[in-house]
Design an enzyme around this catalytic site. Sequence first.
Site, PDB file in Angstrom:
ATOM      1  N   GLY A 103      22.386  11.256 -25.788  1.00 57.73           N
ATOM      2  CA  GLY A 103      21.557  10.514 -24.836  1.00 57.73           C
ATOM      3  C   GLY A 103      22.126   9.182 -24.399  1.00 57.73           C
ATOM      4  O   GLY A 103      21.442   8.409 -23.720  1.00 57.73           O
ATOM      5  N   HIS A 110      25.053  -0.337 -27.926  1.00 58.95           N
ATOM      6  CA  HIS A 110      23.765  -1.046 -27.937  1.00 58.95           C
ATOM      7  C   HIS A 110      22.842  -0.363 -28.927  1.00 58.95           C
ATOM      8  O   HIS A 110      22.847   0.869 -29.045  1.00 58.95           O
ATOM      9  CB  HIS A 110      23.130  -1.086 -26.543  1.00 58.95           C
TER      10      HIS A 110
HETATM   11  P1  AMP Z   1      21.189   4.693 -23.670  1.00 55.49           P
HETATM   12  O1  AMP Z   1      20.585   5.738 -22.792  1.00 55.49           O
HETATM   13  O2  AMP Z   1      20.949   4.880 -25.131  1.00 55.49           O
HETATM   14  O3  AMP Z   1      22.646   4.477 -23.335  1.00 55.49           O
HETATM   15  O4  AMP Z   1      20.425   3.347 -23.322  1.00 55.49           O
HETATM   16  C1  AMP Z   1      20.729   2.590 -22.185  1.00 55.49           C
HETATM   17  C2  AMP Z   1      19.519   1.743 -21.936  1.00 55.49           C
HETATM   18  O5  AMP Z   1      19.883   0.718 -21.032  1.00 55.49           O
HETATM   19  C3  AMP Z   1      18.341   2.488 -21.302  1.00 55.49           C
HETATM   20  O6  AMP Z   1      17.219   2.392 -22.179  1.00 55.49           O
HETATM   21  C4  AMP Z   1      18.131   1.769 -19.989  1.00 55.49           C
HETATM   22  O7  AMP Z   1      16.764   1.651 -19.648  1.00 55.49           O
HETATM   23  C5  AMP Z   1      18.766   0.416 -20.253  1.00 55.49           C
HETATM   24  N1  AMP Z   1      19.242  -0.304 -19.081  1.00 55.49           N
HETATM   25  C6  AMP Z   1      19.974   0.197 -18.053  1.00 55.49           C
HETATM   26  N2  AMP Z   1      20.242  -0.780 -17.161  1.00 55.49           N
HETATM   27  C7  AMP Z   1      19.673  -1.912 -17.639  1.00 55.49           C
HETATM   28  C8  AMP Z   1      19.597  -3.265 -17.167  1.00 55.49           C
HETATM   29  N3  AMP Z   1      20.165  -3.649 -16.025  1.00 55.49           N
HETATM   30  N4  AMP Z   1      18.906  -4.162 -17.915  1.00 55.49           N
HETATM   31  C9  AMP Z   1      18.324  -3.783 -19.057  1.00 55.49           C
HETATM   32  N5  AMP Z   1      18.369  -2.531 -19.569  1.00 55.49           N
HETATM   33  C10 AMP Z   1      19.026  -1.607 -18.862  1.00 55.49           C
END
Ligand code: AMP
Length: 124
Positions: A103, A110
């Site tokens: 996912g 992160h």
């Molecule tokens: P993952 O899918 O585990 O890689 O998590 C990536 C996360 O980044 C998701 O929960 C998104 O909602 C979040 N995300 C994407 N773009 C941004 C942004 N510009 N600011 C804050 N969160 C973000």
Amino acid sequence: MPVGAQKAIIDALQECLFCRIVRREIPAQIVHEDEQALVFKDITPQAPTHLLVIPKKHLGSLSASTDGDALLLGHLQRVACWIAESVKLSSFRLVTNNGKGAGQSVDHLHYHLLAGRPMSWPPG
Ligand code: AMP
Ligand code: ZN
């Protein structure tokens, strides 16, 4: 390393969404910053508390870390604990999605810090 390959890496870092947040090129709701880490609110929250804990250093995923990153990885977990303590979270989930199949959608390591609602297991 060939010059072309070096340029490809530099281009990727310049385009990385979370590196751009670290450099303040894209706005984010930052709740913690120190020399090594940044914490900001997830733009699509999946729980009342949904924060992202990231290293300022670009690592594509947890798998991209090396033994030399062990202190940094520990620091990120301690930061998550400090945040949880500071907002009095009695329980929370700290999770990283490693790879597309798990996912992962942003290729910069992160940890999701999630809290404020019941959490089921397995996460699906
Ligand atoms: P993952 O899918 O585990 O890689 O998590 C990536 C996360 O980044 C998701 O929960 C998104 O909602 C979040 N995300 C994407 N773009 C941004 C942004 N510009 N600011 C804050 N969160 C973000
Ligand atoms: Zn990055």
